[in-house]
Write a protein that holds these residues in place. Structure first.
Motif, PDB file in Angstrom:
ATOM      1  N   ILE A  52       1.002  -1.310   0.032  1.00 48.95           N
ATOM      2  CA  ILE A  52       0.186  -0.077  -0.030  1.00 48.95           C
ATOM      3  C   ILE A  52       0.842   1.265  -0.014  1.00 48.95           C
ATOM      4  N   ALA A  53       0.766   2.125  -1.142  1.00 53.56           N
ATOM      5  CA  ALA A  53       1.958   3.064  -1.224  1.00 53.56           C
ATOM      6  C   ALA A  53       1.035   4.215  -1.585  1.00 53.56           C
ATOM      7  N   SER A  79      -1.090  11.272   2.401  1.00 58.24           N
ATOM      8  CA  SER A  79      -2.250  10.914   1.424  1.00 58.24           C
ATOM      9  C   SER A  79      -3.042   9.932   2.170  1.00 58.24           C
ATOM     10  N   GLY A  80      -2.825   9.686   3.304  1.00 57.05           N
ATOM     11  CA  GLY A  80      -3.665   8.775   4.074  1.00 57.05           C
ATOM     12  C   GLY A  80      -3.575   7.218   4.253  1.00 57.05           C
ATOM     13  N   LYS A  81      -2.221   6.878   3.651  1.00 56.20           N
ATOM     14  CA  LYS A  81      -1.827   5.539   3.427  1.00 56.20           C
ATOM     15  C   LYS A  81      -1.937   4.646   4.742  1.00 56.20           C
ATOM     16  N   THR A  82      -1.341   5.380   5.802  1.00 57.47           N
ATOM     17  CA  THR A  82      -1.074   4.619   7.223  1.00 57.47           C
ATOM     18  C   THR A  82      -2.728   4.496   7.484  1.00 57.47           C
ATOM     19  N   THR A  83      -3.663   5.421   7.720  1.00 60.26           N
ATOM     20  CA  THR A  83      -5.112   5.417   8.039  1.00 60.26           C
ATOM     21  C   THR A  83      -5.496   4.248   7.485  1.00 60.26           C
ATOM     22  N   ILE A  84      -5.506   4.375   5.981  1.00 56.67           N
ATOM     23  CA  ILE A  84      -6.268   3.126   5.084  1.00 56.67           C
ATOM     24  C   ILE A  84      -5.423   1.877   5.234  1.00 56.67           C
ATOM     25  N   VAL A 132       1.592  -3.267  -6.272  1.00 55.72           N
ATOM     26  CA  VAL A 132       1.343  -2.106  -5.530  1.00 55.72           C
ATOM     27  C   VAL A 132       0.114  -1.483  -5.762  1.00 55.72           C
ATOM     28  N   VAL A 133      -0.478  -1.198  -4.619  1.00 55.03           N
ATOM     29  CA  VAL A 133      -1.904  -0.354  -4.778  1.00 55.03           C
ATOM     30  C   VAL A 133      -1.594   0.955  -4.408  1.00 55.03           C
ATOM     31  N   LEU A 134      -1.920   2.146  -5.129  1.00 55.91           N
ATOM     32  CA  LEU A 134      -1.597   3.379  -4.907  1.00 55.91           C
ATOM     33  C   LEU A 134      -2.820   4.350  -4.157  1.00 55.91           C
ATOM     34  N   VAL A 135      -2.517   4.913  -2.999  1.00 56.40           N
ATOM     35  CA  VAL A 135      -3.605   5.587  -2.443  1.00 56.40           C
ATOM     36  C   VAL A 135      -3.373   7.001  -2.632  1.00 56.40           C
ATOM     37  N   VAL A 136      -4.257   7.515  -3.357  1.00 55.31           N
ATOM     38  CA  VAL A 136      -4.321   9.046  -4.047  1.00 55.31           C
ATOM     39  C   VAL A 136      -5.051   9.998  -3.401  1.00 55.31           C
ATOM     40  N   ASP A 137      -4.792  11.044  -2.752  1.00 55.10           N
ATOM     41  CA  ASP A 137      -5.289  12.142  -2.164  1.00 55.10           C
ATOM     42  C   ASP A 137      -6.171  12.973  -3.492  1.00 55.10           C
ATOM     43  N   ALA A 138      -7.334  12.671  -3.686  1.00 55.70           N
ATOM     44  CA  ALA A 138      -7.902  13.402  -4.869  1.00 55.70           C
ATOM     45  C   ALA A 138      -8.718  14.576  -4.370  1.00 55.70           C
ATOM     46  N   LYS A 139      -8.459  14.882  -3.097  1.00 54.34           N
ATOM     47  CA  LYS A 139      -9.424  16.145  -2.603  1.00 54.34           C
ATOM     48  C   LYS A 139      -9.010  17.370  -3.564  1.00 54.34           C
ATOM     49  N   VAL A 180      -5.771   1.496  -7.891  1.00 57.03           N
ATOM     50  CA  VAL A 180      -5.470   2.836  -7.104  1.00 57.03           C
ATOM     51  C   VAL A 180      -6.787   2.812  -6.301  1.00 57.03           C
ATOM     52  N   ILE A 181      -6.563   3.543  -5.161  1.00 61.54           N
ATOM     53  CA  ILE A 181      -7.692   3.789  -4.175  1.00 61.54           C
ATOM     54  C   ILE A 181      -7.671   5.476  -4.100  1.00 61.54           C
ATOM     55  N   LEU A 182      -8.851   6.015  -4.486  1.00 60.61           N
ATOM     56  CA  LEU A 182      -9.091   7.354  -4.204  1.00 60.61           C
ATOM     57  C   LEU A 182      -9.391   7.758  -2.951  1.00 60.61           C
ATOM     58  N   ASN A 183      -8.684   8.717  -2.199  1.00 61.70           N
ATOM     59  CA  ASN A 183      -8.886   9.145  -1.046  1.00 61.70           C
ATOM     60  C   ASN A 183      -9.400  10.699  -0.913  1.00 61.70           C
TER      61      ASN A 183
END
Length: 446
Positions: free
Chosen positions: A8-9, A15-20, A116-123, A148-151
């Motif tokens: 999880i990167a 970007s919120g990766k630790t919380t997610i 790899v799964v990317l956590v992207v801050d999309a705000k 990808v996971i959008l956050n």
């Protein structure tokens, strides 16, 4: 063994990766999976949080500390359960000095052939997210980015972007996490979890896991982990000598001393050393029949009054050191063995007094980042991160930063002891611990 695994990167820190990651771990446990986790890089706190709050076996892997073969060997030796979730550090490609690939999340994913799964801050973003992802894919020479996971954006808009991501980029879109300020885990949660706080934090993580189960495709995440290529593992035990020593090492473990790499402790066990824990805060003296002491880092600055007030424990440790018992003490352990520590309120507390050193709060990071420590006989890798400093850091070793080459003297070494600010990662050179165990034997082994 295939070792199902996923990284999880994120494109950057924050970007919120630790919380997610924590929410995903709890959600996968709730689905019936048995998990293990790893943290990319030298951070102690996330693995400690995974172990103490989530109840998941967790360790550290770092391609600055160890080469590919040792990294894969450490991963395979400590892998357990149905799947491994590996949490990245900083941005995906950010390694040594922020500009090298070595030590980055991507370099670890490459070494482990891990998707790899990317956590992207999309705000506050729209199609620009597509351009950002395209840039990351252009850098992905080993084709490891799979999803990808959008956050921090609306689920409806995230789903619209997700369709474009899958169509134009060929990545799997796993879902969108809405802005959830009340569920995010702060550094206080991760770094200063006291036993009485665990129920509150577990409630927060359960709520987070529920949001993840609703919004993310966990089945697809499991499929991605299962699709990981087979790893070629070479269990290289170079430098490890099982001495069947019948030796005992006393390991400080309490609220003040809690920073230990699991991999470091495992090396002692491989060498036949028994580990017994003690508390410098709560116990009156060292355990009986020990041959050495390990004082790790942690938060001694938060417990100076308690540590200073436990006179019998301080005397027990001082006597052991004066009698030649070998001690490994890192950062907080070094502070505790010094004469005194002055905190940020200018309050000074007497410590063990084994080392001619006065430590005080400096109000900023003094030295931080990766280092290579040269003992004069061997080199071992580690890192520093501390806001306190000493008027006598020792001169027995030389620490050198890998980027820029800056170096300085450090560490007190006497009778085989190593006492100083650097946190060392023993698998980077097991001979360091082989030598320490020999000193333990000479001190009073069987």
């Amino acid at each position: 063994m295939n070792y199902p695994r996923v990284v999880i990167a994120a494109p950057k820190s924050g970007s919120g990766k630790t919380t997610i990651t924590c929410g995903i771990l709890r959600a996968l446990i709730n689905s019936g999976l048995s998990l293990c986790s790893f943290k990319c890089g030298p951070d102690y706190i996330d693995p400690m949080f995974h172990r103490t709050v989530l109840g998941i076996p967790s360790g550290n892997l770092d391609t600055f500390f160890t080469d590919d073969n040792i990294t894969k060997s450490l991963f395979s030796k400590t892998y357990s359960g149905d799947m491994a979730v590996i949490e990245g550090v900083m941005g995906l490609y950010d390694g040594i000095g922020g500009v090298e690939t070595q030590g980055s999340t991507y370099d670890l994913a490459r070494a482990l052939l891990a998707p790899v799964v990317l956590v992207v801050d999309a705000k506050g973003a729209g199609r620009s997210v597509i351009a950002q992802l395209k840039g990351f894919l252009d850098y992905d020479e080993h084709h490891l980015i799979k999803a990808v996971i959008l956050n921090r954006t609306s689920v409806a808009f995230g789903n619209t972007l997700g369709d474009i991501i899958e169509k134009e980029l060929g990545l799997k879109y796993l879902g969108t996490m809405p802005d959830m300020k009340n569920q995010e885990l702060s550094s206080r949660h991760l770094g200063l979890v006291m036993p009485e706080e665990v129920p509150e934090i577990n409630e927060k993580i359960d709520e987070l896991a529920g949001t993840i189960q609703t919004n993310l495709d966990l089945d697809e995440l499991k499929n991605i982990a299962t699709s990981a290529s087979e790893l070629d593992i070479i269990n290289d035990k170079k430098g490890i000598r099982n001495v069947n020593s019948n030796l005992t090492l006393a390991v400080a473990r309490d609220q003040a001393f809690c920073f230990y790499y699991r991999e470091n402790l495992e090396i002692f066990k491989e060498l036949g050393v028994k580990l017994v824990e003690f508390s410098p805060i709560n116990d009156s003296k060292l355990p009986e029949n020990i041959n050495g002491i390990l004082l790790g880092g942690g938060y001694p600055e938060n417990y100076l009054k308690e540590l200073s007030g436990n006179e019998s424990m301080k005397a027990s440790i001082k006597t052991a050191y004066d009698n030649g018992m070998p001690i490994l003490a890192e950062c907080g352990g070094f502070m505790y063995l010094s004469e005194s520590v002055k905190n940020q309120n200018d309050e000074t507390y007497a410590m063990v007094g084994a080392i001619d050193s006065k430590v005080e709060w400096r109000g900023k990071l003094v030295r931080f980042g990766y280092i290579t420590v040269d003992t004069g006989k061997l080199q071992i890798k580690g890192h520093e991160f501390h806001y306190y400093d000493s008027d006598n850091n020792g001169e027995c070793c030389v620490a050198t930063k890998p980027f820029g080459g800056k170096s300085w003297k450090c560490i007190h070494s006497k009778n085989g002891s190593y006492i100083g600010f650097p946190h060392l990662y023993y698998p980077s050179n097991p001979e360091f611990i082989n030598n320490f165990v020999e000193v333990m034997k000479n001190y009073g082994g069987h």
